[in-house]
Design a protein around this motif. Structure first.
Motif, PDB file in Angstrom:
ATOM      1  N   ASN A  66      -1.801  89.659  58.026  1.00 12.88           N
ATOM      2  CA  ASN A  66      -0.361  89.904  58.024  1.00 12.88           C
ATOM      3  C   ASN A  66       0.418  88.832  58.785  1.00 12.88           C
ATOM      4  OD1 ASN A  66      -1.150  90.553  60.602  1.00 12.88           O
ATOM      5  ND2 ASN A  66      -0.039  92.488  60.686  1.00 12.88           N
ATOM      6  N   CYS A  67      -0.139  87.643  58.947  1.00 12.65           N
ATOM      7  CA  CYS A  67       0.515  86.574  59.713  1.00 12.65           C
ATOM      8  C   CYS A  67       1.895  86.212  59.155  1.00 12.65           C
ATOM      9  CB  CYS A  67      -0.349  85.319  59.752  1.00 12.65           C
ATOM     10  SG  CYS A  67      -1.943  85.565  60.542  1.00 12.65           S
ATOM     11  N   TYR A  68       2.001  86.192  57.815  1.00 12.90           N
ATOM     12  CA  TYR A  68       3.253  85.764  57.193  1.00 12.90           C
ATOM     13  C   TYR A  68       4.366  86.811  57.299  1.00 12.90           C
ATOM     14  CZ  TYR A  68       0.915  81.633  55.426  1.00 12.90           C
ATOM     15  OH  TYR A  68       0.241  80.441  55.340  1.00 12.90           O
ATOM     16  N   GLU A  69       4.077  87.960  57.872  1.00 15.43           N
ATOM     17  CA  GLU A  69       5.150  88.911  58.156  1.00 15.43           C
ATOM     18  C   GLU A  69       6.040  88.399  59.289  1.00 15.43           C
ATOM     19  OE1 GLU A  69       3.768  92.886  58.834  1.00 15.43           O
ATOM     20  OE2 GLU A  69       2.580  92.907  56.989  1.00 15.43           O
ATOM     21  N   CYS A  70       5.469  87.618  60.199  1.00 16.21           N
ATOM     22  CA  CYS A  70       6.215  87.135  61.360  1.00 16.21           C
ATOM     23  C   CYS A  70       6.311  85.608  61.442  1.00 16.21           C
ATOM     24  CB  CYS A  70       5.580  87.644  62.645  1.00 16.21           C
ATOM     25  SG  CYS A  70       5.569  89.448  62.772  1.00 16.21           S
ATOM     26  N   HIS A  71       5.464  84.899  60.741  1.00 12.57           N
ATOM     27  CA  HIS A  71       5.437  83.437  60.800  1.00 12.57           C
ATOM     28  C   HIS A  71       5.654  82.848  59.418  1.00 12.57           C
ATOM     29  CE1 HIS A  71       3.761  83.413  64.889  1.00 12.57           C
ATOM     30  NE2 HIS A  71       2.976  84.407  64.490  1.00 12.57           N
ATOM     31  N   ARG A  72       6.192  81.646  59.401  1.00 14.19           N
ATOM     32  CA  ARG A  72       6.303  80.843  58.186  1.00 14.19           C
ATOM     33  C   ARG A  72       5.660  79.496  58.492  1.00 14.19           C
ATOM     34  NH1 ARG A  72       7.380  85.138  57.256  1.00 14.19           N
ATOM     35  NH2 ARG A  72       9.185  86.094  56.359  1.00 14.19           N
ATOM     36  N   ARG A  73       5.359  78.760  57.479  1.00 19.45           N
ATOM     37  CA  ARG A  73       4.722  77.455  57.693  1.00 19.45           C
ATOM     38  C   ARG A  73       5.683  76.477  58.369  1.00 19.45           C
ATOM     39  NH1 ARG A  73       0.368  74.186  55.696  1.00 19.45           N
ATOM     40  NH2 ARG A  73       1.028  72.027  55.627  1.00 19.45           N
ATOM     41  N   ASP A  74       6.905  76.369  57.848  1.00 20.66           N
ATOM     42  CA  ASP A  74       7.815  75.325  58.327  1.00 20.66           C
ATOM     43  C   ASP A  74       9.118  75.820  58.946  1.00 20.66           C
ATOM     44  OD1 ASP A  74       6.174  73.122  57.486  1.00 20.66           O
ATOM     45  OD2 ASP A  74       6.705  73.649  55.428  1.00 20.66           O
ATOM     46  N   LYS A 102      -5.306  84.673  71.536  1.00 23.70           N
ATOM     47  CA  LYS A 102      -3.978  85.271  71.349  1.00 23.70           C
ATOM     48  C   LYS A 102      -3.885  86.004  70.013  1.00 23.70           C
ATOM     49  CE  LYS A 102      -1.005  82.646  74.337  1.00 23.70           C
ATOM     50  NZ  LYS A 102       0.380  82.244  74.501  1.00 23.70           N
ATOM     51  N   ILE A 103      -4.536  85.463  68.988  1.00 20.70           N
ATOM     52  CA  ILE A 103      -4.543  86.139  67.696  1.00 20.70           C
ATOM     53  C   ILE A 103      -5.200  87.508  67.846  1.00 20.70           C
ATOM     54  CG2 ILE A 103      -5.572  86.112  65.382  1.00 20.70           C
ATOM     55  CD1 ILE A 103      -5.182  83.006  65.475  1.00 20.70           C
ATOM     56  N   ILE A 104      -6.312  87.557  68.549  1.00 17.38           N
ATOM     57  CA  ILE A 104      -7.060  88.807  68.707  1.00 17.38           C
ATOM     58  C   ILE A 104      -6.361  89.766  69.669  1.00 17.38           C
ATOM     59  CG2 ILE A 104      -9.232  89.804  69.533  1.00 17.38           C
ATOM     60  CD1 ILE A 104     -10.578  87.155  68.525  1.00 17.38           C
ATOM     61  N   SER A 105      -5.895  89.253  70.808  1.00 19.83           N
ATOM     62  CA  SER A 105      -5.333  90.106  71.866  1.00 19.83           C
ATOM     63  C   SER A 105      -3.839  90.328  71.766  1.00 19.83           C
ATOM     64  CB  SER A 105      -5.635  89.488  73.237  1.00 19.83           C
ATOM     65  OG  SER A 105      -7.007  89.314  73.404  1.00 19.83           O
ATOM     66  N   GLY A 106      -3.141  89.485  71.022  1.00 23.44           N
ATOM     67  CA  GLY A 106      -1.689  89.549  70.994  1.00 23.44           C
ATOM     68  C   GLY A 106      -1.124  88.731  72.135  1.00 23.44           C
ATOM     69  N   GLY A 107       0.169  88.657  72.209  1.00 22.29           N
ATOM     70  CA  GLY A 107       0.761  87.876  73.289  1.00 22.29           C
ATOM     71  C   GLY A 107       2.267  87.951  73.266  1.00 22.29           C
ATOM     72  N   GLY A 109       5.873  85.804  75.395  1.00 23.86           N
ATOM     73  CA  GLY A 109       6.386  84.894  76.401  1.00 23.86           C
ATOM     74  C   GLY A 109       6.227  83.423  76.107  1.00 23.86           C
ATOM     75  N   SER A 110       5.301  83.029  75.279  1.00 23.80           N
ATOM     76  CA  SER A 110       5.103  81.611  75.000  1.00 23.80           C
ATOM     77  C   SER A 110       6.245  81.024  74.184  1.00 23.80           C
ATOM     78  CB  SER A 110       3.792  81.395  74.240  1.00 23.80           C
ATOM     79  OG  SER A 110       2.701  81.802  75.024  1.00 23.80           O
ATOM     80  N   TRP A 111       6.883  81.831  73.356  1.00 29.60           N
ATOM     81  CA  TRP A 111       7.940  81.371  72.467  1.00 29.60           C
ATOM     82  C   TRP A 111       9.208  82.195  72.655  1.00 29.60           C
ATOM     83  CZ3 TRP A 111       7.250  76.980  69.778  1.00 29.60           C
ATOM     84  CH2 TRP A 111       5.951  76.508  69.682  1.00 29.60           C
ATOM     85  N   GLY A 112       9.413  82.740  73.830  1.00 27.71           N
ATOM     86  CA  GLY A 112      10.595  83.559  74.070  1.00 27.71           C
ATOM     87  C   GLY A 112      10.236  85.028  74.070  1.00 27.71           C
ATOM     88  N   TYR A 113      11.065  85.828  73.435  1.00 25.39           N
ATOM     89  CA  TYR A 113      10.907  87.271  73.494  1.00 25.39           C
ATOM     90  C   TYR A 113      10.023  87.902  72.425  1.00 25.39           C
ATOM     91  CZ  TYR A 113      14.664  86.809  76.819  1.00 25.39           C
ATOM     92  OH  TYR A 113      15.411  86.437  77.880  1.00 25.39           O
ATOM     93  N   PRO A 114       9.745  87.221  71.316  1.00 25.21           N
ATOM     94  CA  PRO A 114       8.928  87.903  70.301  1.00 25.21           C
ATOM     95  C   PRO A 114       7.556  88.306  70.837  1.00 25.21           C
ATOM     96  CG  PRO A 114       9.856  85.884  69.413  1.00 25.21           C
ATOM     97  CD  PRO A 114      10.153  85.895  70.880  1.00 25.21           C
ATOM     98  N   VAL A 115       7.075  89.431  70.377  1.00 27.81           N
ATOM     99  CA  VAL A 115       5.762  89.930  70.766  1.00 27.81           C
ATOM    100  C   VAL A 115       4.836  89.815  69.567  1.00 27.81           C
ATOM    101  CG1 VAL A 115       4.468  91.972  71.494  1.00 27.81           C
ATOM    102  CG2 VAL A 115       6.745  91.545  72.435  1.00 27.81           C
ATOM    103  N   MET A 116       3.694  89.170  69.762  1.00 33.96           N
ATOM    104  CA  MET A 116       2.710  89.112  68.699  1.00 33.96           C
ATOM    105  C   MET A 116       1.746  90.268  68.888  1.00 33.96           C
ATOM    106  SD  MET A 116       0.387  86.032  67.238  1.00 33.96           S
ATOM    107  CE  MET A 116      -1.137  86.177  68.146  1.00 33.96           C
ATOM    108  N   LEU A 117       1.646  91.079  67.868  1.00 34.67           N
ATOM    109  CA  LEU A 117       0.754  92.233  67.937  1.00 34.67           C
ATOM    110  C   LEU A 117      -0.707  91.784  67.924  1.00 34.67           C
ATOM    111  CD1 LEU A 117       2.602  94.564  65.436  1.00 34.67           C
ATOM    112  CD2 LEU A 117       2.707  94.597  67.923  1.00 34.67           C
ATOM    113  N   PRO A 118      -1.587  92.542  68.558  1.00 33.88           N
ATOM    114  CA  PRO A 118      -3.008  92.181  68.561  1.00 33.88           C
ATOM    115  C   PRO A 118      -3.647  92.398  67.188  1.00 33.88           C
ATOM    116  CG  PRO A 118      -2.660  94.237  69.742  1.00 33.88           C
ATOM    117  CD  PRO A 118      -1.304  93.718  69.385  1.00 33.88           C
ATOM    118  N   HIS A 119      -4.690  91.642  66.935  1.00 37.15           N
ATOM    119  CA  HIS A 119      -5.466  91.754  65.696  1.00 37.15           C
ATOM    120  C   HIS A 119      -6.941  91.899  66.078  1.00 37.15           C
ATOM    121  CE1 HIS A 119      -1.746  89.653  64.655  1.00 37.15           C
ATOM    122  NE2 HIS A 119      -1.857  90.256  63.480  1.00 37.15           N
ATOM    123  N   PRO A 120      -7.317  93.047  66.646  1.00 34.88           N
ATOM    124  CA  PRO A 120      -8.686  93.215  67.147  1.00 34.88           C
ATOM    125  C   PRO A 120      -9.745  93.221  66.052  1.00 34.88           C
ATOM    126  CG  PRO A 120      -7.489  95.290  67.268  1.00 34.88           C
ATOM    127  CD  PRO A 120      -6.494  94.231  66.860  1.00 34.88           C
TER     128      PRO A 120
END
Length: 140
Positions: A66-74, A102-107, A109-120
Motif C-alpha cells: 500500500n505504499c502508493y496510498e501515501c507516496h508517489r514516485r516524483d 522504518k518500513i517495518i516499524s513505521g515512523g 518526524g523525518s519529513w514533518g508531521y506525516p506518520v508512516m504506518l508500520p508494515h510488520p
C-alpha cells in the motif's frame, strides 16, 4: 449579530493580521512570498552499486503493497516522494537498512508531521529491496 459571530469575526481578523495576509512586506511595502524551506536536507555520501534485479524486485514489492496510498514516485502526497527520499539518503547499505526498519516499524518526524504506518508483515529482506528501489528512483 449573534454572540457567536462577533468572536469568530474577531478571530478571522486576528489571524489575517497576524499571518501578514500570506506574505511578508519589504521596506517599500511590496508583499513577497516567504522563503521556501528545503525539506530534503540531503545527507552527503556516494551511492553504492546495487544489482539491477534487487531494484526491480523492490519496485514489484512496492507495487504490491500500500505504499502508493501515501507516496508517489516524483511528487509529494501524504508522505514524501520517493525521488525526494532518494535525494536525502545516499544509496548505501546503512541507509537501506535504516529505511527497511522504518518500513517495518513505521515512523514519524523525518519529513514533518506525516506518520508512516508500520508494515510488520514485510520481511526485512523484502523491506531492504523496497528501500533499495526507493533510493534508486532518481538514478534509475
Amino acid at each position: 449579530m449573534t454572540p457567536f459571530r462577533i468572536p469568530f469575526c474577531f478571530f478571522l481578523f486576528f489571524v489575517t493580521v497576524a499571518s501578514g495576509c500570506g506574505g511578508q512586506r519589504e521596506a517599500d511595502g511590496k508583499i513577497v512570498d516567504a522563503p521556501v524551506k528545503d525539506y530534503i536536507r540531503a545527507i552527503p555520501g556516494e551511492d553504492e552499486d546495487v544489482p539491477e534485479e534487487i531494484i526491480h524486485r523492490g519496485e514489484v514489492l512496492v507495487a504490491y503493497t500500500n505504499c502508493y496510498e501515501c507516496h508517489r514516485r516524483d511528487s509529494r502526497a501524504k508522505g514524501p516522494a520517493f525521488a525526494d527520499i532518494a535525494k536525502r539518503y545516499p544509496r548505501r547499505q546503512v541507509y537501506i537498512d535504516l529505511l527497511a526498519r522504518k518500513i517495518i516499524s513505521g515512523g514519524t518526524g523525518s519529513w514533518g508531521y506525516p506518520v508512516m504506518l508500520p508494515h510488520p508483515q514485510v520481511s526485512f529482506e523484502d523491506a531492504q529491496a523496497m528501500a533499495t528501489y526507493v533510493l534508486s528512483t532518481d538514478k534509475h
